[in-house]
Write a protein that holds these residues in place. Structure first.
Motif, PDB file in Angstrom:
ATOM      1  N   UNK A  35       0.830  -1.205   0.000  1.00  0.00           N
ATOM      2  CA  UNK A  35       0.000   0.000   0.000  1.00  0.00           C
ATOM      3  C   UNK A  35       0.865   1.256   0.000  1.00  0.00           C
ATOM      4  N   UNK A  36       1.953   1.196   0.753  1.00  0.00           N
ATOM      5  CA  UNK A  36       2.847   2.355   0.801  1.00  0.00           C
ATOM      6  C   UNK A  36       3.504   2.606  -0.549  1.00  0.00           C
ATOM      7  N   UNK A  37       3.722   1.514  -1.304  1.00  0.00           N
ATOM      8  CA  UNK A  37       4.326   1.666  -2.626  1.00  0.00           C
ATOM      9  C   UNK A  37       3.304   2.002  -3.697  1.00  0.00           C
ATOM     10  N   UNK A 168      11.387   9.004   2.499  1.00  0.00           N
ATOM     11  CA  UNK A 168      11.845   8.177   3.610  1.00  0.00           C
ATOM     12  C   UNK A 168      12.377   6.854   3.088  1.00  0.00           C
ATOM     13  N   UNK A 169      13.494   6.433   3.641  1.00  0.00           N
ATOM     14  CA  UNK A 169      14.065   5.152   3.218  1.00  0.00           C
ATOM     15  C   UNK A 169      13.179   3.993   3.654  1.00  0.00           C
ATOM     16  N   UNK A 170      12.406   4.200   4.715  1.00  0.00           N
ATOM     17  CA  UNK A 170      11.507   3.159   5.215  1.00  0.00           C
ATOM     18  C   UNK A 170      10.123   3.370   4.613  1.00  0.00           C
ATOM     19  N   UNK A 171       9.620   2.424   3.843  1.00  0.00           N
ATOM     20  CA  UNK A 171       8.309   2.628   3.213  1.00  0.00           C
ATOM     21  C   UNK A 171       7.172   2.750   4.208  1.00  0.00           C
ATOM     22  N   UNK A 338      16.309  -3.213   8.389  1.00  0.00           N
ATOM     23  CA  UNK A 338      17.448  -2.305   8.277  1.00  0.00           C
ATOM     24  C   UNK A 338      16.976  -0.874   8.025  1.00  0.00           C
ATOM     25  N   UNK A 339      15.998  -0.716   7.143  1.00  0.00           N
ATOM     26  CA  UNK A 339      15.509   0.632   6.830  1.00  0.00           C
ATOM     27  C   UNK A 339      14.805   1.265   8.036  1.00  0.00           C
ATOM     28  N   UNK A 340      14.015   0.467   8.764  1.00  0.00           N
ATOM     29  CA  UNK A 340      13.348   1.008   9.942  1.00  0.00           C
ATOM     30  C   UNK A 340      14.391   1.378  11.008  1.00  0.00           C
ATOM     31  N   UNK A 341      15.408   0.514  11.156  1.00  0.00           N
ATOM     32  CA  UNK A 341      16.448   0.804  12.153  1.00  0.00           C
ATOM     33  C   UNK A 341      17.174   2.095  11.813  1.00  0.00           C
TER      34      UNK A 341
END
Length: 367
Positions: A35-37, A168-171, A338-341
């Motif tokens: 959904x984010x994409x 944002x790197x985190x979707x 990794x992206x969330x971190x």
């Protein structure tokens, strides 16, 4: 001091783990990413938002279609019904009446499954913003120069005028950036400021049933307090710890089952060292985070945050190596961890503020 979990704390952790794994398992996580994409349809509420406070958000930005919602409002209300947001509110106020250690356990489980949303801002608003404790409203607030989930929040605590969408790197962590003139100034020792008036040891962090925030003043929504920055740092460390534990377990499981040259790759010393290092970082961070939740000392929180950030980021990187040394493994969830971190490392001043707080504590202790 006994840092072992009580039977009630273990039961609480297991209950939250069961809830999240059943309600936000891998399939739900992947659906949220789609959904984010912009691959999925609309979801959740629609129409104009009812947020309050002084803010001036920009456009939605990104690839999501207009009206698409990433945040699962039904899940948000289920979390509220389970007491996730009201965990530290007194029972007399409709809360669960638990303390900071229990909140850390809950956020560790949230980090383990990569639960999206402004969890910490809503948790800190419980008792101060109507509907936050029950999950009926989503609350966000500025954190330095960034604001998470601004487009989907009902309530914004603080001034976000001029905020612009930021890639944002985190979707699953949409970001807005505040203008430089509007971003709160950060300085050395900012983590200790809330406790400076309490004497050499600082007054203790609000905890337990009395640790809930004061209601916002009538007619306006107050910005999060300096004490909220400490709590944000500690709960972020708990999320990082959960994520690190998950990637460690994922790497070990893959090393046991993935075969190369006729044997599991876990038989090779290089892979064993990667997994062992991950486990050591997780357990060291776990001790530090649990201890900080009990002592509520700003220096302990700063140390725990640094260790948890390192465990989450380096753990996810090492997990990628166990998955074949590939920099990007879409089929696995490791890249999402990794992206969330990476995204979490910017909260509450990040490593710089934690390092400065530790340095100030060392200087104060040697004076």
């Amino acid at each position: 001091m006994d840092f072992r979990l009580t039977d009630d704390q273990r039961a609480l952790r297991q209950g939250i783990r069961n809830l999240l794994e059943g309600r936000f398992g891998r399939q739900a996580l992947r659906a949220a990413v789609d959904r984010a994409d912009g691959k999925g349809g609309t979801h959740g509420r629609s129409g104009t938002d009812g947020r309050s406070g002084t803010h001036g958000k920009g456009g939605t930005g990104g690839k999501r279609p207009v009206g698409a919602r990433v945040l699962d409002r039904e899940l948000w209300r289920e979390l509220g019904a389970a007491g996730f947001f009201a965990l530290r509110l007194p029972e007399a106020d409709g809360g669960v009446g638990q303390g900071l250690p229990e909140a850390v356990l809950a956020f560790e489980e949230a980090g383990r499954v990569l639960l999206p949303g402004p969890l910490i801002a809503t948790h800190l608003a419980a008792g101060a913003v109507a509907g936050a404790a029950t999950g009926e409203v989503v609350v966000t607030s500025p954190d330095g120069s960034l604001v998470e989930w601004l487009d989907e929040a009902d309530i914004v605590r603080g001034d976000v005028s001029g905020a612009e969408p930021l890639a944002s790197v985190d979707p699953l962590t949409p970001l807005h950036r505040l203008p430089a003139s509007a971003a709160p100034r950060t300085g050395s020792g900012a983590l200790r400021d809330p406790w400076a008036a309490g004497g050499p040891g600082g007054r203790p962090m609000p905890d337990g049933p009395g640790g809930h925030p004061e209601p916002d003043a009538p007619g306006g929504l107050a910005s999060p307090s300096c004490g909220d920055t400490l709590l944000t740092s500690l709960l972020t460390a708990a999320e990082q710890l959960g994520s690190a534990a998950r990637t460690c377990g994922t790497a070990v499981q893959h090393a046991r089952t993935r075969e190369q040259f006729g044997q599991p790759i876990g038989a090779f010393q290089a892979v064993q060292h990667l997994c062992a290092d991950m486990l050591v970082r997780v357990e060291v961070a776990r001790v530090a985070v649990y201890a900080a939740a009990v002592t509520a000392d700003p220096a302990d929180i700063a140390a725990a945050r640094l260790l948890a950030d390192e465990a989450a980021v380096r753990g996810a990187r090492d997990c990628l190596q166990v998955y074949g040394g590939m920099g990007f493994t879409w089929e696995s969830d490791v890249h999402l961890h990794l992206k969330r971190a990476w995204t979490r490392t910017h909260r509450a001043g990040g490593a710089t503020r934690s390092e400065e707080a530790l340095a100030d504590d060392l200087v104060a202790g040697s004076a």
